[in-house]
Design a protein around this motif. Structure first.
Motif, PDB file in Angstrom:
ATOM      1  N   GLY A  49     -10.892 -30.766  -7.800  1.00 17.49           N
ATOM      2  CA  GLY A  49      -9.564 -30.215  -8.008  1.00 17.49           C
ATOM      3  C   GLY A  49      -8.638 -31.125  -8.792  1.00 17.49           C
ATOM      4  N   ARG A  50      -8.802 -32.428  -8.624  1.00 15.73           N
ATOM      5  CA  ARG A  50      -7.906 -33.359  -9.305  1.00 15.73           C
ATOM      6  C   ARG A  50      -8.130 -33.333 -10.814  1.00 15.73           C
ATOM      7  NH1 ARG A  50      -8.571 -38.394  -5.014  1.00 15.73           N
ATOM      8  NH2 ARG A  50      -7.468 -37.384  -3.288  1.00 15.73           N
ATOM      9  N   SER A  51      -9.395 -33.387 -11.226  1.00 11.89           N
ATOM     10  CA  SER A  51      -9.672 -33.366 -12.658  1.00 11.89           C
ATOM     11  C   SER A  51      -9.324 -32.019 -13.266  1.00 11.89           C
ATOM     12  CB  SER A  51     -11.146 -33.713 -12.925  1.00 11.89           C
ATOM     13  OG  SER A  51     -12.006 -32.829 -12.238  1.00 11.89           O
ATOM     14  N   ARG A  52      -9.478 -30.960 -12.484  1.00 13.06           N
ATOM     15  CA  ARG A  52      -9.108 -29.643 -13.007  1.00 13.06           C
ATOM     16  C   ARG A  52      -7.591 -29.479 -13.063  1.00 13.06           C
ATOM     17  NH1 ARG A  52     -14.091 -27.020 -10.088  1.00 13.06           N
ATOM     18  NH2 ARG A  52     -15.554 -26.956 -11.831  1.00 13.06           N
ATOM     19  N   ALA A  53      -6.873 -30.162 -12.188  1.00  6.21           N
ATOM     20  CA  ALA A  53      -5.405 -30.154 -12.279  1.00  6.21           C
ATOM     21  C   ALA A  53      -4.968 -30.805 -13.581  1.00  6.21           C
ATOM     22  CB  ALA A  53      -4.788 -30.877 -11.078  1.00  6.21           C
ATOM     23  N   GLU A  54      -5.652 -31.874 -13.976  1.00  7.34           N
ATOM     24  CA  GLU A  54      -5.358 -32.517 -15.256  1.00  7.34           C
ATOM     25  C   GLU A  54      -5.628 -31.569 -16.411  1.00  7.34           C
ATOM     26  OE1 GLU A  54      -7.660 -36.055 -15.389  1.00  7.34           O
ATOM     27  OE2 GLU A  54      -6.553 -37.062 -13.784  1.00  7.34           O
ATOM     28  N   GLN A  55      -6.739 -30.845 -16.325  1.00  9.35           N
ATOM     29  CA  GLN A  55      -7.068 -29.887 -17.379  1.00  9.35           C
ATOM     30  C   GLN A  55      -6.075 -28.739 -17.390  1.00  9.35           C
ATOM     31  OE1 GLN A  55      -8.408 -29.856 -20.030  1.00  9.35           O
ATOM     32  NE2 GLN A  55     -10.238 -28.638 -20.269  1.00  9.35           N
ATOM     33  N   LEU A  56      -5.651 -28.305 -16.200  1.00 14.98           N
ATOM     34  CA  LEU A  56      -4.644 -27.246 -16.112  1.00 14.98           C
ATOM     35  C   LEU A  56      -3.390 -27.649 -16.882  1.00 14.98           C
ATOM     36  CD1 LEU A  56      -3.437 -24.620 -14.777  1.00 14.98           C
ATOM     37  CD2 LEU A  56      -2.606 -26.134 -12.966  1.00 14.98           C
ATOM     38  N   LEU A  57      -2.889 -28.856 -16.617  1.00 18.46           N
ATOM     39  CA  LEU A  57      -1.674 -29.310 -17.283  1.00 18.46           C
ATOM     40  C   LEU A  57      -1.885 -29.423 -18.789  1.00 18.46           C
ATOM     41  CD1 LEU A  57      -0.230 -32.031 -14.873  1.00 18.46           C
ATOM     42  CD2 LEU A  57       0.529 -29.674 -15.197  1.00 18.46           C
ATOM     43  N   HIS A  58      -3.064 -29.862 -19.191  1.00 16.86           N
ATOM     44  CA  HIS A  58      -3.342 -29.963 -20.628  1.00 16.86           C
ATOM     45  C   HIS A  58      -3.268 -28.585 -21.281  1.00 16.86           C
ATOM     46  CE1 HIS A  58      -5.115 -31.116 -24.420  1.00 16.86           C
ATOM     47  NE2 HIS A  58      -6.017 -30.170 -24.264  1.00 16.86           N
ATOM     48  N   ILE A  59      -3.888 -27.587 -20.644  1.00 16.06           N
ATOM     49  CA  ILE A  59      -3.870 -26.231 -21.202  1.00 16.06           C
ATOM     50  C   ILE A  59      -2.444 -25.695 -21.249  1.00 16.06           C
ATOM     51  CG2 ILE A  59      -4.567 -23.835 -20.755  1.00 16.06           C
ATOM     52  CD1 ILE A  59      -7.180 -24.943 -19.597  1.00 16.06           C
ATOM     53  N   LEU A  60      -1.700 -25.881 -20.161  1.00 14.65           N
ATOM     54  CA  LEU A  60      -0.341 -25.349 -20.099  1.00 14.65           C
ATOM     55  C   LEU A  60       0.560 -25.988 -21.150  1.00 14.65           C
ATOM     56  CD1 LEU A  60       0.291 -25.054 -16.248  1.00 14.65           C
ATOM     57  CD2 LEU A  60      -0.626 -23.352 -17.839  1.00 14.65           C
ATOM     58  N   ARG A  61       0.394 -27.280 -21.363  1.00 18.83           N
ATOM     59  CA  ARG A  61       1.214 -27.953 -22.373  1.00 18.83           C
ATOM     60  C   ARG A  61       0.875 -27.478 -23.787  1.00 18.83           C
ATOM     61  NH1 ARG A  61       0.371 -33.465 -18.986  1.00 18.83           N
ATOM     62  NH2 ARG A  61       2.254 -33.306 -17.673  1.00 18.83           N
ATOM     63  N   GLN A  62      -0.389 -27.120 -24.003  1.00 15.59           N
ATOM     64  CA  GLN A  62      -0.774 -26.578 -25.304  1.00 15.59           C
ATOM     65  C   GLN A  62      -0.181 -25.183 -25.524  1.00 15.59           C
ATOM     66  OE1 GLN A  62      -2.528 -28.404 -27.651  1.00 15.59           O
ATOM     67  NE2 GLN A  62      -2.194 -30.006 -26.126  1.00 15.59           N
ATOM     68  N   LEU A  63       0.107 -24.498 -24.413  1.00 15.15           N
ATOM     69  CA  LEU A  63       0.694 -23.151 -24.504  1.00 15.15           C
ATOM     70  C   LEU A  63       2.217 -23.181 -24.636  1.00 15.15           C
ATOM     71  CD1 LEU A  63      -1.446 -21.315 -21.789  1.00 15.15           C
ATOM     72  CD2 LEU A  63      -1.526 -20.902 -24.255  1.00 15.15           C
ATOM     73  N   ASP A  64       2.830 -24.328 -24.372  1.00 16.21           N
ATOM     74  CA  ASP A  64       4.296 -24.428 -24.398  1.00 16.21           C
ATOM     75  C   ASP A  64       4.935 -23.916 -25.687  1.00 16.21           C
ATOM     76  OD1 ASP A  64       4.453 -25.367 -21.833  1.00 16.21           O
ATOM     77  OD2 ASP A  64       4.827 -27.457 -22.365  1.00 16.21           O
ATOM     78  N   PRO A  65       4.379 -24.224 -26.875  1.00  9.52           N
ATOM     79  CA  PRO A  65       5.020 -23.736 -28.105  1.00  9.52           C
ATOM     80  C   PRO A  65       5.092 -22.212 -28.182  1.00  9.52           C
ATOM     81  CG  PRO A  65       3.474 -25.496 -28.614  1.00  9.52           C
ATOM     82  CD  PRO A  65       3.245 -25.127 -27.181  1.00  9.52           C
ATOM     83  N   TYR A  66       4.134 -21.534 -27.559  1.00  5.60           N
ATOM     84  CA  TYR A  66       4.137 -20.063 -27.586  1.00  5.60           C
ATOM     85  C   TYR A  66       5.065 -19.510 -26.504  1.00  5.60           C
ATOM     86  CZ  TYR A  66       0.158 -21.212 -30.434  1.00  5.60           C
ATOM     87  OH  TYR A  66      -0.638 -21.750 -31.412  1.00  5.60           O
ATOM     88  N   VAL A  67       5.138 -20.191 -25.367  1.00  3.00           N
ATOM     89  CA  VAL A  67       6.045 -19.775 -24.295  1.00  3.00           C
ATOM     90  C   VAL A  67       7.497 -19.806 -24.765  1.00  3.00           C
ATOM     91  CG1 VAL A  67       6.948 -20.425 -22.023  1.00  3.00           C
ATOM     92  CG2 VAL A  67       4.486 -20.440 -22.432  1.00  3.00           C
ATOM     93  N   SER A  68       7.822 -20.760 -25.627  1.00  3.71           N
ATOM     94  CA  SER A  68       9.205 -20.907 -26.096  1.00  3.71           C
ATOM     95  C   SER A  68       9.389 -20.476 -27.551  1.00  3.71           C
ATOM     96  CB  SER A  68       9.643 -22.370 -25.949  1.00  3.71           C
ATOM     97  OG  SER A  68       8.805 -23.228 -26.709  1.00  3.71           O
ATOM     98  N   ALA A  69       8.434 -19.740 -28.093  1.00  2.00           N
ATOM     99  CA  ALA A  69       8.488 -19.326 -29.499  1.00  2.00           C
ATOM    100  C   ALA A  69       9.658 -18.384 -29.766  1.00  2.00           C
ATOM    101  CB  ALA A  69       7.177 -18.652 -29.905  1.00  2.00           C
ATOM    102  N   SER A  70      10.072 -18.298 -31.024  1.00  7.98           N
ATOM    103  CA  SER A  70      11.173 -17.406 -31.393  1.00  7.98           C
ATOM    104  C   SER A  70      10.735 -15.942 -31.396  1.00  7.98           C
ATOM    105  CB  SER A  70      11.722 -17.787 -32.773  1.00  7.98           C
ATOM    106  OG  SER A  70      10.690 -17.728 -33.758  1.00  7.98           O
ATOM    107  N   ALA A  71       9.456 -15.694 -31.625  1.00  8.75           N
ATOM    108  CA  ALA A  71       8.940 -14.317 -31.665  1.00  8.75           C
ATOM    109  C   ALA A  71       8.638 -13.825 -30.253  1.00  8.75           C
ATOM    110  CB  ALA A  71       7.677 -14.247 -32.521  1.00  8.75           C
ATOM    111  N   GLU A  72       9.146 -12.649 -29.909  1.00 10.69           N
ATOM    112  CA  GLU A  72       8.977 -12.124 -28.554  1.00 10.69           C
ATOM    113  C   GLU A  72       7.509 -11.919 -28.200  1.00 10.69           C
ATOM    114  OE1 GLU A  72      11.338  -8.611 -28.165  1.00 10.69           O
ATOM    115  OE2 GLU A  72      13.216  -9.724 -27.898  1.00 10.69           O
ATOM    116  N   HIS A  73       6.703 -11.418 -29.149  1.00  4.14           N
ATOM    117  CA  HIS A  73       5.304 -11.142 -28.812  1.00  4.14           C
ATOM    118  C   HIS A  73       4.538 -12.437 -28.526  1.00  4.14           C
ATOM    119  CE1 HIS A  73       4.913 -11.880 -33.194  1.00  4.14           C
ATOM    120  NE2 HIS A  73       3.663 -12.214 -32.934  1.00  4.14           N
ATOM    121  N   GLN A  74       4.934 -13.534 -29.158  1.00  2.00           N
ATOM    122  CA  GLN A  74       4.303 -14.819 -28.861  1.00  2.00           C
ATOM    123  C   GLN A  74       4.702 -15.315 -27.480  1.00  2.00           C
ATOM    124  OE1 GLN A  74       4.418 -17.871 -31.900  1.00  2.00           O
ATOM    125  NE2 GLN A  74       4.490 -16.346 -33.538  1.00  2.00           N
ATOM    126  N   ARG A  75       5.970 -15.138 -27.105  1.00  2.77           N
ATOM    127  CA  ARG A  75       6.411 -15.556 -25.771  1.00  2.77           C
ATOM    128  C   ARG A  75       5.707 -14.737 -24.696  1.00  2.77           C
ATOM    129  NH1 ARG A  75      11.474 -15.128 -28.163  1.00  2.77           N
ATOM    130  NH2 ARG A  75      12.249 -13.574 -26.674  1.00  2.77           N
TER     131      ARG A  75
END
Length: 232
Positions: A49-75
């Protein structure tokens, strides 16, 4: 070298989240498969679980630009991806997956908030991550602004993401130094309030400002002092 190559292709693959909305049937199928791929990466990386928590955060941080994108469909795509990856992680921590994993039917128009809460039923060999490994302060601040988004679907999914993060965090072990900083009774009450909001916004039109204030109030109770200090 291999890791650098993987990271390059991983980031390039995530670029599909920036695709236009048409042709809708092709693009939506592609995005859905991409989200399933992210879940598979989470499940197959790391040994506990610990190593997968690290991977979880890595994936989520890579998604951050789309979560906060100016285009609604990207968000929308970014938030749905975050939610689905979190569901996989929650199921993993609660023993919801077998050895090979299994995936529920996923649609960009339907998000399942159901699932178990409480103690893990995983084998003793599985090491759960602790609450600190989720970087809650950082992650909540990444999604809280989306709870006041101009897009109705983004708002709904963002609130579900925050509720899911705290649903997971309350079932994980805590560091001894911060354990006394968390009032479990108040925390479960605030989580219940968040889940009530999720239930309400699914079936009714509600005042957006009131909903956002209720979300913020719950978050203030659910975050520990250390997590708030990280935000500050």
């Amino acid at each position: 070298m291999i890791l650098s190559c993987f990271m390059f292709h991983f980031q390039a693959t995530l670029g599909f989240f920036a695709l236009p909305t048409e042709p809708s049937n092709i693009v939506e199928s592609l995005i859905t498969n991409l989200i399933i791929l992210l879940g598979a990466i989470l499940l197959t990386s790391g040994e506990d679980g610990r190593s997968r928590a690290e991977q979880l955060l890595h994936i989520l941080r890579q998604l951050d630009p789309y979560v906060s994108a100016s285009a609604e469909h990207q968000r929308r795509r970014g938030c749905v991806a975050v939610h689905e990856v979190l569901v996989k992680f929650r199921n993993l921590c609660s023993g919801g997956f077998g050895a090979s994993g299994s995936y529920p039917t996923l649609s960009l128009k339907h998000i399942d908030q159901g699932g178990p809460r409480g103690s893990s039923s995983l084998p003793s060999a599985f090491v759960l991550p602790n609450r600190d490994s989720l970087s809650l302060g950082e992650r909540i601040m990444a999604y809280l602004p989306r709870c006041a988004d101009t897009d109705d679907e983004v708002r709904k999914v963002a609130i579900q993401i925050i509720a899911l993060f705290f649903n997971i965090s309350l079932s994980l072990p805590k560091q001894k130094t911060s354990a006394n900083d968390i009032d479990l009774e108040s925390s479960y009450g605030a989580l219940s309030s968040l889940e009530d909001i999720v239930s309400i916004i699914r079936r009714a039109s509600v005042d957006q400002i009131e909903v956002f204030h209720r979300v913020v109030s719950s978050v203030c109770i659910l975050l520990s002092k250390d997590e708030v200090n990280i935000i500050s």
